[in-house]
Design an enzyme around this catalytic site. Structure first.
Site, mmCIF file in Angstrom:
data_model
loop_
_atom_site.group_PDB
_atom_site.id
_atom_site.type_symbol
_atom_site.label_atom_id
_atom_site.label_comp_id
_atom_site.label_asym_id
_atom_site.label_seq_id
_atom_site.Cartn_x
_atom_site.Cartn_y
_atom_site.Cartn_z
ATOM 1 N N HIS A 183 0.806 -1.213 0.000
ATOM 2 C CA HIS A 183 0.000 0.000 0.000
ATOM 3 C C HIS A 183 0.842 1.267 0.000
ATOM 4 O O HIS A 183 0.432 2.287 -0.556
ATOM 5 C CB HIS A 183 -0.947 -0.010 1.202
ATOM 6 C CG HIS A 183 -2.208 -0.786 0.941
ATOM 7 N ND1 HIS A 183 -2.868 -1.496 1.907
ATOM 8 C CD2 HIS A 183 -2.919 -0.974 -0.201
ATOM 9 C CE1 HIS A 183 -3.930 -2.066 1.386
ATOM 10 N NE2 HIS A 183 -3.981 -1.769 0.110
ATOM 11 N N CYS A 492 -6.985 -4.811 -22.642
ATOM 12 C CA CYS A 492 -6.937 -4.175 -21.326
ATOM 13 C C CYS A 492 -5.697 -4.551 -20.521
ATOM 14 O O CYS A 492 -5.664 -4.363 -19.311
ATOM 15 C CB CYS A 492 -8.196 -4.519 -20.523
ATOM 16 S SG CYS A 492 -8.429 -6.286 -20.222
#
Length: 542
Positions: A183, A492
């Site tokens: 994170h 994608c």
């Protein structure tokens, strides 16, 4: 002083010039335990204080940071986590020992996942563990005070520690340890803050207040740079600033080739929390929404939880098309209690649509939520890891059954376009045999399978080349099959966001791509530089 150059791993790209602020690790203070009642009271007070700290920090953070802190706060409210610890205290265990022991077990469980989301959650748990331990010992981690123009160097940094940094004073980060998938790295990339990790033993040679060049483009930290090195770095820094300004201008414009041909550029979404920082007008919609994040929260999400998230994404898109991929678990994305353990080769095992079809009751919950969301706006749903037409037909039948069930209950729902990922070579070679409403090429997995090079194995990283002629040939075959069937084809994978590779995709006939939000501007710039037209036979496909 002589110039010293250290190497590290790039976790967030960028270039920064400033003074090193070295934050040394402090020795934890030993805590004396009291009786059972005192230990229980101490732990509950520490948990309450930690919850208030996290709530205060979340109020000052952006949406991505707030989501991370909310996960930690939710754990402090989780009786399944707290109750066993309290029982251990009543049995005579010290508060700090019981807390650390329990959290260490949870951390180890997440660390086993070998997946980016699991790795990030393990870091969140370490953050929470250390916050409560700090409160218990009376040595709470205070906000890191930085001087102007600082490049912070520290052993490691927790997500909450990162969020407490003064963004105006911190120019970049250097960590002895860290993870490129955690994170802290995600937050640094979102903030555009250069981050170099994994300095290892070289970290011991860093000197506080040294002048440094943090080159998180080349993976280098230059300590006490020479006048020549400093001047070169300064020139590069100024050039990057000019390039960034030029690229930002493309965000406001549609993607058009130099000959005026439109190309749809959409974004890939890993978590809806990141959308609040993105202007939907800068893209043509969402080409890929990964739903795995919903299944990494400790339990399988129910229908209402999923529907609420899908509705939020559609609302953000404001009428633009949103493509949501059904659960793509397995391979390098295990989910405890759902994906099989001990598979000898999980990349070729029970993953993607194969796994969903093996657990139709779990799959039905997601399909019902998606059918309900389809009534709210232009939604497309695609299945991952499809090999055979019969697999896709079963997916369609299950979706239609979920839709019929909702209609019978009087619940508003609709049938979106149903498509599939093309990432298995067998599907790329037989695309025309699939009765899908659209195709989306997953270039990352397709490259992995075509080149027989695992994407999590650095030793074969040179072989994992999306520009390999065999990969390009399959992409062109899929595009041509879509043209003949009158079915839309997009891509994608990461390949679309690379300026050197995008022209190859456009030459193959692709006119719709989806990239990470951070690559929107550079992708639109690469489209604008493309002369136009498709080159048939690019990879030898007919």
């Amino acid at each position: 002083m002589t110039e010293l150059v250290f190497s590290g791993q790039i976790a967030s790209p960028g270039l920064a010039l400033g003074r090193l602020h070295l934050r040394k690790k402090t020795q934890a203070r030993q805590r004396s335990a009291g009786d059972a009642a005192a230990e229980e009271a101490a732990l509950l007070a520490a948990i309450d204080q930690a919850a208030r700290q996290l709530e205060s920090l979340a109020e000052q953070s952006d949406s991505a940071g707030a989501e991370i802190l909310e996960f930690q706060g939710a754990l402090l409210d989780d009786d399944d986590l707290i109750d066993p610890i309290v029982r251990a205290l009543r049995g005579g265990e010290a508060a700090h020992d019981a807390w650390k022991r329990t959290l260490d077990v949870e951390i180890a469980d997440y660390a086993k996942g070998a997946d980016e989301i699991f790795e990030a959650r393990a870091a969140d748990l370490r953050d929470l563990r250390d916050r409560v331990l700090g409160i218990l010992s009376g040595e709470e981690e205070t906000e890191i005070a930085l001087p102007e123009g600082a490049i912070l160097a520290t052993e490691n940094l927790s997500p909450s520690g990162f969020l407490s940094l003064d963004a105006k004073r911190c120019l970049g980060l250097v960590l002895r340890e860290g993870s490129a998938h955690g994170h802290v790295a995600m937050l640094a990339r979102a903030r555009g803050l250069p981050l170099l990790i994994g300095l290892g033993a070289d970290y011991e040679q860093l000197i506080d207040e040294s002048q440094v060049v943090l080159d998180a483009e080349a993976g280098k930290l230059v300590l006490d740079p020479s006048e020549t090195s400093w001047a070169r770095a300064r020139a590069r820094f100024e050039q990057r600033g000019s390039e960034a300004e030029e690229l930002r201008a493309y965000l406001e414009k549609p993607a058009v080739t130099s000959e005026g041909e439109a190309v749809a550029v959409m974004i890939n979404v890993d978590s809806p929390a990141l959308l609040s920082d993105i202007d939907p007008a800068h893209c043509d919609g969402i080409g890929l929404t990964r739903t795995e994040f919903l299944f990494h929260e400790g339990s399988l999400p129910d229908e209402e939880r999923q529907y609420g998230i899908y509705a939020t994404i559609l609302h953000w898109a404001a009428g633009r098309t949103v493509t949501i991929r059904t659960l793509d678990a397995g391979g390098d994305k295990p989910i405890p209690g759902l994906t099989p353990e001990g598979e000898s080769n999980p990349f070729l095992g029970l993953r993607g649509l194969r796994l969903s079809l093996a657990y139709p009751e779990v799959f039905k919950v997601q399909l019902r939520a998606l059918a309900r969301a389809a009534a709210l706006g232009p939604l497309k749903v695609m299945a991952p890891m499809v090999t055979l037409p019969s697999e896709f037909d079963r997916f369609v039948a299950l979706f239609d059954a979920a839709l019929t069930e909702l209609e019978g209950e009087g619940v508003p729902a609709a049938r979106p376009q149903l498509g599939m990922m093309i990432e298995v070579p067998a599907a790329a070679l037989t695309t025309a045999a699939f009765d899908a409403d659209f195709f989306s090429i997953g270039s990352t997995d397709l490259t992995q399978y075509v080149t027989a090079s695992a994407r999590d194995c650095p030793a074969v990283g040179d072989l994992l080349d999306p520009g390999n002629p065999a990969v390009l040939e399959l992409i062109e075959r899929v595009v041509n099959a879509g043209l003949r069937k009158g079915v839309e084809v997009s891509l994608c994978g990461d390949m679309a966001g690379e300026p050197d590779l995008l022209p190859l995709l456009l030459a193959a006939g692709l006119r719709q791509v989806s990239v990470s939000p951070a690559r929107l501007a550079v992708t639109k710039s690469a489209v604008a530089a493309y002369p136009g037209g498709a080159i048939t036979g690019l990879g030898g496909a007919s």
